[in-house]
Design a protein around this motif. Sequence first.
Motif, PDB file in Angstrom:
ATOM      1  N   LYS A 150       0.832  -1.214   0.000  1.00 18.00           N
ATOM      2  CA  LYS A 150       0.000   0.000   0.000  1.00 18.00           C
ATOM      3  C   LYS A 150       0.862   1.257   0.000  1.00 18.00           C
ATOM      4  CE  LYS A 150      -3.967  -2.024   2.431  1.00 18.00           C
ATOM      5  NZ  LYS A 150      -4.823  -1.964   3.628  1.00 18.00           N
ATOM      6  N   VAL A 151       1.944   1.219   0.780  1.00 26.16           N
ATOM      7  CA  VAL A 151       2.851   2.371   0.828  1.00 26.16           C
ATOM      8  C   VAL A 151       3.450   2.625  -0.552  1.00 26.16           C
ATOM      9  CG1 VAL A 151       4.946   3.331   1.858  1.00 26.16           C
ATOM     10  CG2 VAL A 151       3.376   1.994   3.272  1.00 26.16           C
ATOM     11  N   GLU A 152       3.853   1.555  -1.238  1.00 22.35           N
ATOM     12  CA  GLU A 152       4.423   1.698  -2.581  1.00 22.35           C
ATOM     13  C   GLU A 152       3.405   2.306  -3.555  1.00 22.35           C
ATOM     14  OE1 GLU A 152       7.323   1.644  -3.636  1.00 22.35           O
ATOM     15  OE2 GLU A 152       8.496  -0.111  -3.136  1.00 22.35           O
ATOM     16  N   ILE A 153       2.171   1.844  -3.471  1.00 22.84           N
ATOM     17  CA  ILE A 153       1.133   2.372  -4.362  1.00 22.84           C
ATOM     18  C   ILE A 153       0.882   3.844  -4.048  1.00 22.84           C
ATOM     19  CG2 ILE A 153      -1.303   2.207  -5.011  1.00 22.84           C
ATOM     20  CD1 ILE A 153      -1.079  -0.831  -4.539  1.00 22.84           C
ATOM     21  N   LEU A 154       0.796   4.179  -2.760  1.00 19.34           N
ATOM     22  CA  LEU A 154       0.581   5.580  -2.362  1.00 19.34           C
ATOM     23  C   LEU A 154       1.741   6.466  -2.809  1.00 19.34           C
ATOM     24  CD1 LEU A 154      -0.950   5.115   1.207  1.00 19.34           C
ATOM     25  CD2 LEU A 154      -2.093   6.134  -0.773  1.00 19.34           C
ATOM     26  N   LYS A 155       2.975   5.934  -2.737  1.00 23.79           N
ATOM     27  CA  LYS A 155       4.147   6.682  -3.205  1.00 23.79           C
ATOM     28  C   LYS A 155       3.970   7.099  -4.662  1.00 23.79           C
ATOM     29  CE  LYS A 155       8.365   5.253  -3.029  1.00 23.79           C
ATOM     30  NZ  LYS A 155       9.508   4.305  -2.963  1.00 23.79           N
ATOM     31  N   ALA A 156       3.543   6.143  -5.477  1.00 20.20           N
ATOM     32  CA  ALA A 156       3.367   6.425  -6.910  1.00 20.20           C
ATOM     33  C   ALA A 156       2.232   7.422  -7.135  1.00 20.20           C
ATOM     34  CB  ALA A 156       3.094   5.128  -7.663  1.00 20.20           C
ATOM     35  N   LEU A 157       1.140   7.236  -6.398  1.00 23.08           N
ATOM     36  CA  LEU A 157      -0.008   8.136  -6.561  1.00 23.08           C
ATOM     37  C   LEU A 157       0.329   9.553  -6.111  1.00 23.08           C
ATOM     38  CD1 LEU A 157      -2.837   5.737  -5.321  1.00 23.08           C
ATOM     39  CD2 LEU A 157      -2.406   6.444  -7.676  1.00 23.08           C
ATOM     40  N   TYR A 158       1.090   9.678  -5.027  1.00 19.79           N
ATOM     41  CA  TYR A 158       1.479  11.002  -4.523  1.00 19.79           C
ATOM     42  C   TYR A 158       2.320  11.744  -5.554  1.00 19.79           C
ATOM     43  CZ  TYR A 158       3.437  14.601  -1.472  1.00 19.79           C
ATOM     44  OH  TYR A 158       3.809  15.801  -0.910  1.00 19.79           O
ATOM     45  N   ARG A 159       3.061  10.995  -6.352  1.00 24.16           N
ATOM     46  CA  ARG A 159       3.900  11.610  -7.375  1.00 24.16           C
ATOM     47  C   ARG A 159       3.161  11.817  -8.690  1.00 24.16           C
ATOM     48  NH1 ARG A 159       6.580   9.671  -3.480  1.00 24.16           N
ATOM     49  NH2 ARG A 159       8.727  10.259  -2.977  1.00 24.16           N
ATOM     50  N   GLY A 160       1.846  11.630  -8.661  1.00 16.49           N
ATOM     51  CA  GLY A 160       1.004  11.978  -9.803  1.00 16.49           C
ATOM     52  C   GLY A 160       0.769  10.884 -10.817  1.00 16.49           C
ATOM     53  N   ALA A 161       0.977   9.626 -10.439  1.00 14.11           N
ATOM     54  CA  ALA A 161       0.798   8.528 -11.392  1.00 14.11           C
ATOM     55  C   ALA A 161      -0.660   8.383 -11.810  1.00 14.11           C
ATOM     56  CB  ALA A 161       1.299   7.221 -10.790  1.00 14.11           C
ATOM     57  N   LYS A 162      -0.883   8.407 -13.110  1.00  9.23           N
ATOM     58  CA  LYS A 162      -2.208   8.091 -13.667  1.00  9.23           C
ATOM     59  C   LYS A 162      -2.188   6.692 -14.286  1.00  9.23           C
ATOM     60  CE  LYS A 162      -5.386  10.308 -13.936  1.00  9.23           C
ATOM     61  NZ  LYS A 162      -6.536  10.358 -13.006  1.00  9.23           N
ATOM     62  N   VAL A 163      -0.981   6.249 -14.680  1.00  8.04           N
ATOM     63  CA  VAL A 163      -0.780   4.875 -15.142  1.00  8.04           C
ATOM     64  C   VAL A 163       0.089   4.185 -14.090  1.00  8.04           C
ATOM     65  CG1 VAL A 163       0.213   3.375 -16.904  1.00  8.04           C
ATOM     66  CG2 VAL A 163      -0.926   5.506 -17.576  1.00  8.04           C
ATOM     67  N   LEU A 164      -0.400   3.086 -13.547  1.00 10.59           N
ATOM     68  CA  LEU A 164       0.286   2.402 -12.456  1.00 10.59           C
ATOM     69  C   LEU A 164       0.654   0.982 -12.909  1.00 10.59           C
ATOM     70  CD1 LEU A 164       1.032   3.086  -9.510  1.00 10.59           C
ATOM     71  CD2 LEU A 164      -1.134   2.070  -8.808  1.00 10.59           C
ATOM     72  N   ILE A 165       1.951   0.695 -12.957  1.00  5.92           N
ATOM     73  CA  ILE A 165       2.435  -0.637 -13.344  1.00  5.92           C
ATOM     74  C   ILE A 165       2.653  -1.448 -12.077  1.00  5.92           C
ATOM     75  CG2 ILE A 165       4.245  -1.941 -14.523  1.00  5.92           C
ATOM     76  CD1 ILE A 165       4.885   0.678 -16.094  1.00  5.92           C
TER      77      ILE A 165
END
Length: 517
Positions: A150-165
């Motif tokens: 969850k932390v990894e996913i939140l890290k990506a989302l916080y940095r503006g990810a709209k496409v998540l691999i």
Amino acid sequence: MSECILEVRNITKVYDNGFVANKDISFKLFEGEIHAIVGENGAGKSTLMKMLFGMEQPTTGKILVRGVEAKIIDPEEAIKMGIGMVHQHFMLVPSFTVAQNLLLGLEPKRGIFIDKSRAEVITKELALKYNLHVEPSIKVEDLSVGKKQKVEILKALYRGAKVLILDEPTAVLTPQETEELFVQLKQLRNEGHTIIFISHKLKEVKEISDRVTVIRRGVCQGVYDTKDVSEQEISKLMVGRDVVLKYDKTSKMPEKVAFKVRGLSHTIDDKKVLDNISFNIREGEILGIAGVEGNGQSELVDLITRNRRIQSGSIKLYDEDISNMGILETRKKKLSYIPEDRMSRGVAGEASIDDNILANKVAAGEVGKGMILNIKEIKRRSADLIKHYLVKCQNGKQQIGMLSGGNIQKVVVARECSVEPRVLVAAQPTRGVDVGAIEFIHSQLLELRDKDSAILLISADLNEVLELSDSIAVMYEGEIVAYFEDSKEVTEEELGLCMLGLKKHDESQLRRLSDEE
């Protein structure tokens, strides 16, 4: 039709040694979809994802972001373009808190100092927004695997990810954690995020994805609406033939105890990692050990395979105590071991396939006398094993590190199974390998079972544990908390509850695990 947010157009990747990892691959990702990418190990999935995330550059072809050609020169550029990646092996700092990991490099400041309270507020708000609940002040090293993810996913989302691999996101999750993750991924999709879901678990691909792209040997086999293709059809597209992962095991009533573990306890840095572990494995029996990783399984394997010194308890192979024997001595007693980390413990990466596949035969003096080796015999035996175990390679002289993960694993399995062991310890035997290799490795384990080998199977893949095991024990916080004498009588959901410590068996049931009657 939703907007095309990312397009891969005629991508080819050729390395300097001439190896073609991807050939003329094309597909589109639409806003608000979960798109699965599947294929065998070595099919080119990882290379393709590395190009999308700027870790590799295509030889030819284009990547378009919202219809505009993009030059993704590095991960930083990918993040700027709204592409984030959660790797299978998390990129977190264990000693940092959740908030520190989440905001690393983007911390809010109060003057020249980091504003810790503001960082925790931002973390809480983000976790609430995306329904990915984690406590900001807890150190990452104290989190479960599911919460680290969850932390990894939140890290990506916080940095503006709209496409998540997401690379093998459920590899080490319980069924309950996987179900929770899927709820969260569907919520992200419904909010307009696009998710690339890479997995070998076709059941999960069917459950979570809207569309699926199949890659075989670097070539795209097509893009399909997931609802229109079955698991069997997907697996056939992946490997070019029908694949069977459901087994009709021969019914056996094993009686003679081949392997006995009694009262194993172990402490590391004043922390008890194993607490009074006892069990039997009979001839021709596969005992599966289920559990969330980090609950003592690795330490148990290390003690059994003599990679750690036993502090308390004993291990017997039939009636012979092997507790104080060295690794070479136990191997002479025909105890074989498939390690969970094939690269650090399973093979010598710089050595040849010949050297790796016959290492135990050399040690046993089967292919020479003393320091004088019979090169002709080595070549013959290695070629036979390569052929029998379907290892895809140029020849036995090839450096093993140049093979795909699945083929490296086949070399390890060939070496360990070809001695027809009395006891085999198989730790995560199919981790990170494709469906074709999984099928083959499973068949080898079942063949050994039918030849009366006693097998200890430790796996984070519950389907693997359920399909292969005759009986199942569950480990939680260094203890065996549940024992199912007949694997056919337990479900994934019940195993998951035991793995999370929410359900435990009473002492009378657990005693049956080491009962010799």
